[in-house]
Design a protein around this motif. Structure first.
Motif, PDB file in Angstrom:
ATOM      1  N   THR A 108      38.832  47.244  27.835  1.00 31.69           N
ATOM      2  CA  THR A 108      39.519  46.046  28.329  1.00 31.69           C
ATOM      3  C   THR A 108      40.850  46.405  28.975  1.00 31.69           C
ATOM      4  OG1 THR A 108      38.511  44.632  26.639  1.00 31.69           O
ATOM      5  CG2 THR A 108      40.512  43.807  27.691  1.00 31.69           C
ATOM      6  N   VAL A 109      41.664  47.188  28.295  1.00 30.69           N
ATOM      7  CA  VAL A 109      42.958  47.614  28.833  1.00 30.69           C
ATOM      8  C   VAL A 109      42.764  48.960  29.508  1.00 30.69           C
ATOM      9  CG1 VAL A 109      45.349  48.197  28.297  1.00 30.69           C
ATOM     10  CG2 VAL A 109      44.205  46.350  27.046  1.00 30.69           C
ATOM     11  N   GLY A 110      42.956  48.999  30.800  1.00 31.65           N
ATOM     12  CA  GLY A 110      42.788  50.246  31.528  1.00 31.65           C
ATOM     13  C   GLY A 110      43.998  51.147  31.419  1.00 31.65           C
ATOM     14  N   ALA A 111      43.806  52.434  31.731  1.00 29.61           N
ATOM     15  CA  ALA A 111      44.908  53.392  31.685  1.00 29.61           C
ATOM     16  C   ALA A 111      45.879  53.119  32.822  1.00 29.61           C
ATOM     17  CB  ALA A 111      44.372  54.809  31.774  1.00 29.61           C
ATOM     18  N   GLY A 112      47.170  53.179  32.506  1.00 26.48           N
ATOM     19  CA  GLY A 112      48.164  52.970  33.546  1.00 26.48           C
ATOM     20  C   GLY A 112      49.530  52.711  32.960  1.00 26.48           C
ATOM     21  N   THR A 113      50.463  52.345  33.837  1.00 24.79           N
ATOM     22  CA  THR A 113      51.822  52.014  33.421  1.00 24.79           C
ATOM     23  C   THR A 113      52.245  50.726  34.107  1.00 24.79           C
ATOM     24  OG1 THR A 113      52.840  53.272  35.220  1.00 24.79           O
ATOM     25  CG2 THR A 113      52.447  54.448  33.138  1.00 24.79           C
ATOM     26  N   THR A 114      53.243  50.099  33.549  1.00 25.79           N
ATOM     27  CA  THR A 114      53.861  48.941  34.185  1.00 25.79           C
ATOM     28  C   THR A 114      55.370  49.062  34.033  1.00 25.79           C
ATOM     29  OG1 THR A 114      54.111  46.535  34.161  1.00 25.79           O
ATOM     30  CG2 THR A 114      53.568  47.571  32.063  1.00 25.79           C
ATOM     31  N   ASP A 115      56.081  48.749  35.106  1.00 23.25           N
ATOM     32  CA  ASP A 115      57.539  48.785  35.050  1.00 23.25           C
ATOM     33  C   ASP A 115      58.126  47.379  34.995  1.00 23.25           C
ATOM     34  OD1 ASP A 115      57.058  47.909  37.609  1.00 23.25           O
ATOM     35  OD2 ASP A 115      58.199  49.501  38.618  1.00 23.25           O
ATOM     36  N   ARG A 116      57.316  46.371  34.708  1.00 21.16           N
ATOM     37  CA  ARG A 116      57.852  45.016  34.545  1.00 21.16           C
ATOM     38  C   ARG A 116      58.815  44.999  33.358  1.00 21.16           C
ATOM     39  NH1 ARG A 116      56.939  40.670  31.044  1.00 21.16           N
ATOM     40  NH2 ARG A 116      57.232  38.592  31.954  1.00 21.16           N
ATOM     41  N   PRO A 117      60.043  44.526  33.529  1.00 21.10           N
ATOM     42  CA  PRO A 117      60.933  44.379  32.373  1.00 21.10           C
ATOM     43  C   PRO A 117      60.310  43.390  31.375  1.00 21.10           C
ATOM     44  CG  PRO A 117      62.176  44.268  34.425  1.00 21.10           C
ATOM     45  CD  PRO A 117      60.721  44.210  34.795  1.00 21.10           C
ATOM     46  N   THR A 118      59.893  43.904  30.225  1.00 21.61           N
ATOM     47  CA  THR A 118      59.084  43.123  29.279  1.00 21.61           C
ATOM     48  C   THR A 118      59.734  43.114  27.912  1.00 21.61           C
ATOM     49  OG1 THR A 118      57.074  43.738  30.484  1.00 21.61           O
ATOM     50  CG2 THR A 118      56.798  42.878  28.245  1.00 21.61           C
ATOM     51  N   HIS A 137      60.708  37.592  34.093  1.00 20.70           N
ATOM     52  CA  HIS A 137      61.668  36.621  33.588  1.00 20.70           C
ATOM     53  C   HIS A 137      62.809  36.459  34.592  1.00 20.70           C
ATOM     54  CE1 HIS A 137      60.346  36.119  29.327  1.00 20.70           C
ATOM     55  NE2 HIS A 137      59.774  37.299  29.552  1.00 20.70           N
ATOM     56  N   PRO A 138      63.350  35.249  34.740  1.00 22.62           N
ATOM     57  CA  PRO A 138      64.539  35.102  35.594  1.00 22.62           C
ATOM     58  C   PRO A 138      65.696  35.966  35.111  1.00 22.62           C
ATOM     59  CG  PRO A 138      63.590  32.952  35.070  1.00 22.62           C
ATOM     60  CD  PRO A 138      62.880  33.964  34.214  1.00 22.62           C
ATOM     61  N   GLU A 148      77.608  41.095  24.183  1.00 24.68           N
ATOM     62  CA  GLU A 148      76.378  40.500  24.703  1.00 24.68           C
ATOM     63  C   GLU A 148      76.048  41.145  26.034  1.00 24.68           C
ATOM     64  OE1 GLU A 148      76.800  36.278  25.058  1.00 24.68           O
ATOM     65  OE2 GLU A 148      78.598  36.386  26.298  1.00 24.68           O
ATOM     66  N   ALA A 149      74.794  40.963  26.435  1.00 25.01           N
ATOM     67  CA  ALA A 149      74.327  41.584  27.676  1.00 25.01           C
ATOM     68  C   ALA A 149      73.297  40.681  28.323  1.00 25.01           C
ATOM     69  CB  ALA A 149      73.736  42.966  27.398  1.00 25.01           C
ATOM     70  N   VAL A 150      73.148  40.859  29.640  1.00 27.10           N
ATOM     71  CA  VAL A 150      72.130  40.120  30.378  1.00 27.10           C
ATOM     72  C   VAL A 150      71.606  41.019  31.495  1.00 27.10           C
ATOM     73  CG1 VAL A 150      73.712  39.057  32.056  1.00 27.10           C
ATOM     74  CG2 VAL A 150      71.602  37.877  31.427  1.00 27.10           C
ATOM     75  N   ARG A 151      70.307  40.883  31.758  1.00 24.53           N
ATOM     76  CA  ARG A 151      69.717  41.573  32.906  1.00 24.53           C
ATOM     77  C   ARG A 151      69.097  40.526  33.820  1.00 24.53           C
ATOM     78  NH1 ARG A 151      65.298  46.600  33.469  1.00 24.53           N
ATOM     79  NH2 ARG A 151      64.916  46.213  35.694  1.00 24.53           N
ATOM     80  N   ARG A 152      69.476  40.576  35.108  1.00 24.61           N
ATOM     81  CA  ARG A 152      68.887  39.721  36.136  1.00 24.61           C
ATOM     82  C   ARG A 152      68.448  40.615  37.281  1.00 24.61           C
ATOM     83  NH1 ARG A 152      72.686  35.638  39.349  1.00 24.61           N
ATOM     84  NH2 ARG A 152      73.297  37.656  40.239  1.00 24.61           N
ATOM     85  N   GLY A 153      67.142  40.680  37.471  1.00 25.28           N
ATOM     86  CA  GLY A 153      66.640  41.651  38.431  1.00 25.28           C
ATOM     87  C   GLY A 153      66.979  43.042  37.962  1.00 25.28           C
ATOM     88  N   SER A 182      80.947  36.886  37.911  1.00 20.03           N
ATOM     89  CA  SER A 182      81.102  35.469  37.601  1.00 20.03           C
ATOM     90  C   SER A 182      79.766  34.826  37.267  1.00 20.03           C
ATOM     91  CB  SER A 182      81.756  34.757  38.790  1.00 20.03           C
ATOM     92  OG  SER A 182      81.871  33.380  38.534  1.00 20.03           O
ATOM     93  N   GLU A 183      78.740  35.121  38.061  1.00 19.84           N
ATOM     94  CA  GLU A 183      77.427  34.512  37.846  1.00 19.84           C
ATOM     95  C   GLU A 183      76.799  34.977  36.531  1.00 19.84           C
ATOM     96  OE1 GLU A 183      75.114  35.417  41.261  1.00 19.84           O
ATOM     97  OE2 GLU A 183      76.401  34.277  42.644  1.00 19.84           O
ATOM     98  N   LEU A 184      76.904  36.255  36.235  1.00 17.22           N
ATOM     99  CA  LEU A 184      76.284  36.774  35.014  1.00 17.22           C
ATOM    100  C   LEU A 184      77.075  36.370  33.772  1.00 17.22           C
ATOM    101  CD1 LEU A 184      75.115  40.294  36.243  1.00 17.22           C
ATOM    102  CD2 LEU A 184      73.799  38.195  36.031  1.00 17.22           C
ATOM    103  N   THR A 185      78.367  36.197  33.912  1.00 18.57           N
ATOM    104  CA  THR A 185      79.145  35.658  32.795  1.00 18.57           C
ATOM    105  C   THR A 185      78.677  34.251  32.460  1.00 18.57           C
ATOM    106  OG1 THR A 185      81.100  36.989  33.313  1.00 18.57           O
ATOM    107  CG2 THR A 185      81.450  34.983  32.032  1.00 18.57           C
TER     108      THR A 185
END
Length: 743
Positions: A335-345, A383-384, A412-417, A463-466
């Protein structure tokens, strides 16, 4: 849940667990071959991103079994823990809520035991899967909540039928414990008593995990296997110590590497058992860790010697990538094939992923997103943004250095893109103005090691990430109820009807069809719905509420308890749902008739009485005789002819039936106890229907007794509580003297 425990002492956890039906073969999740897939989630403890061969480990740690899963399955290169320390990370993992919303947001620490735990409003992935008939087990480290049974943060109360391991955070630091918890009971390990070191807890976890697979191989199951490896202390049995003589490591590093190797063999044993039972292709195995690598122990381990964080900056407790980015591998042959994903998960995504695979609805107020599509070669929207917080006063030398000396500050921390912001409060004050926080900004696409701070050059992003971080934190986060609940009285008079209410709430974002509620009562009890108990559909966010008239048998013995259970059914996406669980259970005590005239409590029949040493004594203060042996009570030289003698901790419950108006009494450590020693100390409280009516504060043998004169108008359940106030549990024999109610 609250009123179930409100009046009755003792544990009802064992009674509260209903047997679950098996999922019909026709109830398979979309794409599954014949049935919903089993799920085995293995959660390592403090395993860094770089400690597996499949994630670049080359210094000497060997993990062939986990690496084989990575080669055959899907390897996530940008998976994230929800926090850089274990308790909040684990809470978020099982509830799908990030650290700005989750119930547990920190580890416990001296002077601020505010770790918290899960409540009745928190829904875990185990509860979600139980609605589809999954058998659920948690083996290993739970890590938060009080070390007690029958409380809402216990695994049994949060959807896990079978639990074996450590409940709280501190207990899990012992690889050779003298007991572990099995559901609601302590399970002794005699060979580890009195400092013995014969049985390694990981060996017990492995045995239980394999037994769980054997027991449920023919039905869908969820196994949450959470060994404490490779958390400190850095130790394994001598038989598990590997040969690392060709390294420059010290003893702590060699022991740590052996822990990782033992973890690898544990994963291999689980996979082998799945194959032996013929269910490997029906089972999703997901391996991950709760946060980055530690630098703990005595002597301390040095994670840099084995490149524990790979190319990343930071360690456990840091909000940099080394503290948060963790290995995650998904494996399901065919069902799950071999590979990688770089999606922030983030691990928040596991709850909705498991739900989609099982064909179950999920609460709509979680922060996770299903990645089920990734497992079969598809895509899943990003995720946004991702959010993290840290409130922990501890820091190691390395983690503190990585934080620029700010390791004890709130952060605290945030990741956007690809942009990642990390900021540090001036101390531990979240409300401090933004200008007082130290702000850093990194571009992870160009700078995954977070070496170049871009904050000064990109003020608009700052400013935006704050603002995004501010918006992500909620001081309180109210949840929409999900599933079935049972509420109403926990007290009943034989032969007299009382009312209970059941509710089924659809907190998901899709409608359910054919909702229905039923109430299961003991043999000899009668129940009937007084409102409609079924419907054609239940809209997203809607509730079906049913009132029930329940009548215990007229010959039910006073003080007996009976367990009543609500069960709800519905259909979602063509899949049948069955909701049961701890929130749908109440324990009802049958009561004596309420008093019709003024009376001393010592002359009334109580509903229940729990006393630390022996029975509650009526009209006595000598602490040795049986209840009712009848010598006068003396408090500071004043003699009273009526009273109740108890030893902390005690809990005595009376039924007033709403007929009494006042309670008067004196309470204190009696003269019998005072003559033995003056070190006794207790606290006495009176509760009416769970509401505080009187609190003595600390009572001592040398202090005066406290007078009680409180209004009990309308009170049905009257509780008298005595608790140890100075931690020694001795010389605290306490008397409720001339305790009298007037009607």
């Amino acid at each position: 849940m609250a009123n179930r425990r409100q009046f009755l002492a003792g544990s009802a956890a064992a009674l509260a667990l209903a047997t679950l039906p098996r999922t019909p073969a026709s109830a398979a999740a979309p794409g599954a071959a014949g049935r919903a897939p089993n799920i085995v989630l293995v959660l390592a403890d403090d395993l860094g991103y770089g400690e597996l061969g499949s994630y670049g480990q080359s210094t000497g740690i060997r993990t062939p079994r986990i690496d084989a899963l990575a080669a055959q399955g899907l390897r996530f290169t940008q998976a994230y823990a929800a926090a850089p320390v274990c308790a909040p990370s684990r809470c978020s993992l099982i509830t799908g809520l990030h650290g700005g919303h989750a119930a547990v947001r920190q580890n416990p620490f001296p002077g601020d035991e505010g770790q918290g735990g899960l409540g009745d409003g928190d829904t875990t992935f185990a509860e979600v899967l139980r609605s589809r008939g999954y058998r659920t087990g948690c083996i290993g480290k739970w890590g938060f909540g009080p070390d007690l049974p029958d409380q809402p943060s216990h695994p049994n109360a949060r959807g896990f039928e079978e639990f074996y391991g450590y409940i709280n955070h501190g207990h899990a630091h012992d690889y050779y414990p003298d007991h572990l918890w099995h559901n609601g009971e302590k399970s002794p390990i005699p060979e580890n008593a009195n400092g013995g070191r014969k049985t390694f807890a990981i060996d017990l976890f492995e045995r239980r995990a394999l037994d769980f697979i054997d027991a449920h191989a023919d039905e869908p199951f969820l196994l949450f296997l959470a060994p404490t490896l490779p958390h400190f202390p850095n130790e394994v049995p001598a038989k598990d110590m590997g040969d690392f003589d060709n390294t420059t490591w010290g003893t702590p590093e060699k022991a740590h590497a052996s822990q990782v190797a033992r973890l690898d063999r544990l994963v291999g044993s689980v996979v082998d058992r799945l194959r032996e039972r013929g269910v490997d292709q029906d089972t999703l195995v997901l391996f991950t860790s709760d946060n980055g690598p530690h630098e703990e122990g005595s002597p301390k381990v040095d994670p840099d010697k084995y490149d524990a964080n790979g190319p990343l900056r930071g360690y456990k407790r840091n909000l940099y990538e080394g503290g948060l980015r963790i290995p995650m591998i998904a494996w399901r042959p065919g069902t799950v094939g071999a590979g990688t994903t770089d999606r922030p998960t983030p691990q928040l995504d596991l709850l909705p992923t498991f739900a989609e695979l099982a064909g179950a609805p999920v609460p709509g107020d979680i922060d996770g997103k299903s990645v089920a599509g990734l497992l079969t070669g598809g895509t899943t929207a990003a995720h946004p943004h991702l959010y993290w917080t840290r409130n922990d006063p501890y820091s190691g030398a390395k983690s503190n250095a990585a934080d620029g000396g700010r390791g004890a500050r709130l952060a605290e921390a945030v990741r956007r893109g690809d942009l990642k912001a990390v900021r540090f409060a001036p101390a531990r004050d979240r409300s401090a103005p933004d200008g007082q926080w130290a702000f850093q900004l990194y571009d992870l696409a160009r700078d995954p090691g977070e070496k170049t701070d871009l904050a000064a050059a990109r003020p608009a992003d700052v400013s935006e990430l704050t603002a995004l971080m501010r918006a992500s934190w909620a001081t309180t986060y109210d949840r929409t109820p999900h599933g079935v609940r049972l509420s109403g009285t926990t007290l009943a008079v034989p032969g007299r009807p009382f009312t209970l209410t059941t509710s089924l709430t659809n907190a998901s974002t899709s409608a359910w069809t054919s909702p229905g509620l039923r109430l299961v009562v003991p043999s000899g009890w009668r129940s009937r719905a007084t409102t409609v108990s079924t419907g054609a559909s239940l809209a997203a966010g809607g509730s079906l509420r049913v009132a029930w008239e329940v009548t215990p048998p007229s010959d039910a013995p006073v003080g007996a308890t009976a367990v009543l259970r609500a069960q709800a059914t519905a259909t979602y996406g063509g899949n049948p749902l069955t909701f049961t669980g701890d929130r749908a259970v109440t324990t009802v005590a049958t009561l004596p008739e309420a008093p019709t005239a003024d009376a001393y409590l010592s002359d009334l029949t109580w509903v229940s009485a729990v006393n630390a040493w022996g029975p509650v004594e009526r009209d006595t203060s000598n602490g040795k005789q049986a209840a009712g042996d009848g010598t006068p009570i003396s408090l500071r030289g004043t003699v009273y002819t009526k009273g109740l003698g108890v030893h902390a901790r005690s809990d005595v419950l009376f039924h007033l039936g709403g007929r009494a108006k006042r309670l008067t009494a004196f309470v204190g450590i009696d003269d019998f106890s005072a003559r033995q020693s003056g070190v006794g100390g207790v606290r006495a409280r009176v509760l009416g229907d769970g509401r505080p009516l009187f609190d003595s504060g600390t009572l001592t043998a040398t202090g005066a007794a406290k007078k009680i004169d409180v209004d009990v108008t309308g009170v049905y359940a009257l509780r008298l509580l005595v608790e140890d106030a100075n931690g020694n549990g001795a010389f605290d024999h306490t008397s409720w003297a001339d305790a009298k109610i007037t009607v």
